[in-house]
Design a protein around this motif. Structure first.
Motif, short mmCIF file in Angstrom:
data_model
loop_
_atom_site.label_atom_id
_atom_site.label_comp_id
_atom_site.label_asym_id
_atom_site.label_seq_id
_atom_site.Cartn_x
_atom_site.Cartn_y
_atom_site.Cartn_z
N CYS A 49 0.99 -1.44 -0.06
CA CYS A 49 -0.18 0.00 0.00
C CYS A 49 1.01 1.28 -0.06
O CYS A 49 0.30 2.26 -0.28
CB CYS A 49 -1.00 -0.06 1.03
SG CYS A 49 -0.24 0.32 2.62
N GLY A 50 2.32 1.12 0.22
CA GLY A 50 3.01 2.26 0.22
C GLY A 50 3.02 3.17 1.45
O GLY A 50 3.37 4.35 1.48
N LEU A 51 2.51 2.55 2.49
CA LEU A 51 2.43 3.50 3.80
C LEU A 51 3.90 3.62 3.97
O LEU A 51 4.82 2.62 4.30
CB LEU A 51 2.07 2.43 4.93
CG LEU A 51 2.01 3.10 6.47
CD1 LEU A 51 1.10 4.23 6.54
CD2 LEU A 51 1.29 2.31 7.39
N ASP A 52 4.21 4.82 4.46
CA ASP A 52 5.72 5.27 4.91
C ASP A 52 5.86 4.85 6.39
O ASP A 52 5.01 5.16 7.45
CB ASP A 52 5.84 6.87 4.85
CG ASP A 52 7.22 7.27 5.39
OD1 ASP A 52 8.18 6.69 5.36
OD2 ASP A 52 7.30 8.39 5.62
N LEU A 53 6.65 3.96 6.72
CA LEU A 53 6.89 3.36 7.99
C LEU A 53 7.99 3.90 8.72
O LEU A 53 8.40 3.64 9.96
CB LEU A 53 6.96 1.68 7.88
CG LEU A 53 6.02 0.97 7.50
CD1 LEU A 53 6.11 -0.34 7.02
CD2 LEU A 53 4.80 0.97 8.58
N THR A 54 8.69 4.64 8.10
CA THR A 54 9.81 5.49 8.66
C THR A 54 9.45 6.35 9.94
O THR A 54 10.59 6.37 11.00
CB THR A 54 10.76 6.38 7.81
OG1 THR A 54 9.76 7.42 7.32
CG2 THR A 54 11.29 5.47 6.61
#
Length: 132
Positions: A49-54
């Motif tokens: 889904c491209g969720l930014d996990l940073t």
């Protein structure tokens, strides 16, 4: 009185569902993408889904949680082993060392997934402003 409306960035997030996904080591938003690319290394973003996990900041929280759980289990197990089998202290220490190590290493990824999921669900540490 009009119903309360939320923009995409303000939509309530299902904490229970996110926690279940985190414990399964999956993305807290979609539940499809892998959360880790190594043993405890969080993906920079979800491959699905491209969720930014940073923005996640699990730090030492998962280790403290695992220590709490494993030490309680070990304490009860030592009492049961001692009362049931009266084994030599060196044998019990060896068995408990192996048990504690294996259980701690097995629980640590799920605990970190839990922390990342809770942070995402509660919009902590930047999870609220960059994703929907």
């Amino acid at each position: 009185m009009p119903a309360e409306t939320f923009s995409d960035a303000e939509q309530p997030r299902d904490s229970k569902l996110a926690i279940k996904r985190g414990l399964r080591l999956k993305c807290p938003r979609c539940g499809e993408g892998a959360l880790f690319y190594r043993y405890l290394k969080v993906q920079p973003e979800c491959p699905c889904c491209g969720l930014d996990l940073t923005p996640q900041r699990a730090d030492d929280g998962p280790a403290y949680l695992v220590i709490l759980v494993v030490c309680h289990l070990a304490g009860f197990m030592m009492a049961i082993l001692w009362e049931s089998f009266r084994m030599e202290p060196i044998v019990m220490a060896s068995l408990m060392s192996v048990f504690v190590t294996v259980v701690a290493l097995a629980l640590l990824p799920s605990a970190k997934g839990l922390f990342v999921a809770v942070q995402w669900a509660n919009r902590m540490h930047g999870f609220g402003r960059r994703d929907a």
